[in-house]
Design an enzyme around this catalytic site. Structure first.
Site, PDB file in Angstrom:
ATOM      1  N   LYS A 246       6.993   0.928   6.502  1.00  0.00           N
ATOM      2  CA  LYS A 246       6.669   2.093   5.684  1.00  0.00           C
ATOM      3  C   LYS A 246       7.943   2.475   4.914  1.00  0.00           C
ATOM      4  CE  LYS A 246       4.202   6.372   6.674  1.00  0.00           C
ATOM      5  NZ  LYS A 246       3.670   7.193   7.779  1.00  0.00           N
TER       6      LYS A 246
ATOM      7  N   GLU B 189       0.691  12.471   3.008  1.00  0.00           N
ATOM      8  CA  GLU B 189       0.596  11.014   3.079  1.00  0.00           C
ATOM      9  C   GLU B 189      -0.854  10.554   2.930  1.00  0.00           C
ATOM     10  OE1 GLU B 189       3.684   9.197   6.059  1.00  0.00           O
ATOM     11  OE2 GLU B 189       2.690  10.923   7.000  1.00  0.00           O
TER      12      GLU B 189
END
Length: 124
Positions: free
Chosen positions: A98, A21
């Site tokens: 997200k 990420e």
């Protein structure tokens, strides 16, 4: 309390616990609700009596695209702190979503929502 509502502001950032990420980044979607008295602005039709959407957007953009955090909780906290510090607000609600969270399965998004007020900011 009156509110200014800004929804679905989308930015690319590098927040997350997983190294992937932080290396690749992903899209984050942010909503904010700004709590303040809008009566004078509404009665006077004077832009100086309210909060600039563009200025708030820029604060949110800088946080999300800036220094990475492990947690979206920390991203939301930074946004809330900067908005309460930079504008005459009584309270702020921040929602950080997200949509590409690294979780197997089908979902719209994973997210957090926090609400902070000037009173709690001054207590800390």
């Amino acid at each position: 309390m009156d509110k200014i509502i800004m929804k679905e502001m989308s930015f690319y950032g590098y927040h997350g616990v997983l190294q992937q990420e932080r290396d690749l980044g992903q899209t984050f979607v942010v909503d904010v609700e700004l709590g303040l008295d809008l009566r004078v602005a509404g009665e006077s039709d004077d832009p100086e009596m309210t909060v600039s959407y563009a200025d708030v957007y820029e604060v949110v953009r800088r946080v999300v695209t800036g220094r990475p955090c492990n947690l979206i909780e920390a991203v939301a906290e930074r946004i809330a702190d900067r908005l309460l510090d930079g504008f005459l607000l009584r309270e702020v609600l921040v929602r950080v979503k997200k949509p590409g969270a690294p979780v197997p399965g089908h979902f719209g998004y994973m997210g957090v929502e926090i609400k902070r007020s000037r009173e709690t900011m001054e207590e800390n």
